[in-house]
Scaffold this active site. Sequence first.
Site, PDB file in Angstrom:
ATOM      1  N   TRP A 244       0.882  -1.370   0.192  1.00 46.32           N
ATOM      2  CA  TRP A 244       0.343  -0.058  -0.080  1.00 46.32           C
ATOM      3  C   TRP A 244       0.856   1.457   0.348  1.00 46.32           C
ATOM      4  CZ3 TRP A 244      -4.249  -0.547   4.397  1.00 46.32           C
ATOM      5  CH2 TRP A 244      -4.656  -1.932   3.949  1.00 46.32           C
TER       6      TRP A 244
HETATM    7  S1  SF4 Z   1       3.273  -1.489   5.659  1.00 43.90           S
HETATM    8 FE1  SF4 Z   1       5.127  -1.145   4.886  1.00 43.90          FE
HETATM    9  S2  SF4 Z   1       4.729  -3.573   3.491  1.00 43.90           S
HETATM   10 FE2  SF4 Z   1       3.444  -3.194   4.830  1.00 43.90          FE
HETATM   11  S3  SF4 Z   1       2.025  -2.105   2.873  1.00 43.90           S
HETATM   12 FE3  SF4 Z   1       2.921  -0.725   4.559  1.00 43.90          FE
HETATM   13  S4  SF4 Z   1       4.471  -0.003   3.250  1.00 43.90           S
HETATM   14 FE4  SF4 Z   1       3.711  -2.236   2.508  1.00 43.90          FE
END
Ligand code: SF4
Length: 112
Positions: A43
């Site tokens: 995301w």
């Molecule tokens: S926590 Fe990190 S790996 Fe998981 S969706 Fe968010 S940015 Fe991407």
Amino acid sequence: MPTFVYMTRCDGCGQCVDICPSDIMHIDTTYRRAFNIEPNMCWECYACVKACPQDFVSPIRTTPWGSIKSPAEYEAPSAEAMNSQQLAHEPEALKIDALPALTPDKFKQGLV
Ligand code: SF4
Ligand code: SF4
């Protein structure tokens, strides 16, 4: 940009694994380091970066570190600005004279 892990700094604590809403941060069972198993599903919320105790500096910044003023360093907004639908520093922050807006006659075009 999806996240990635600096293998030389990760200690495998698992904070990023616990916080990732997409459940794509996993710990490699051989090397005991985190890795993003599916970058296309990231995301880009950077919750994992914020949770990581290794103090990674995100490489996505487009401004020099420390160059962004805090809200307290700006003048308090006027009463008129508080009632405006524009966001703070619009439109000058977008480097335009005025935000694009539909006129009433444009609304009618789709109805005839
Ligand atoms: S926590 Fe990190 S790996 Fe998981 S969706 Fe968010 S940015 Fe991407
Ligand atoms: S939070 Fe940081 S140190 Fe901990 S496993 Fe994830 S990337 Fe490695």
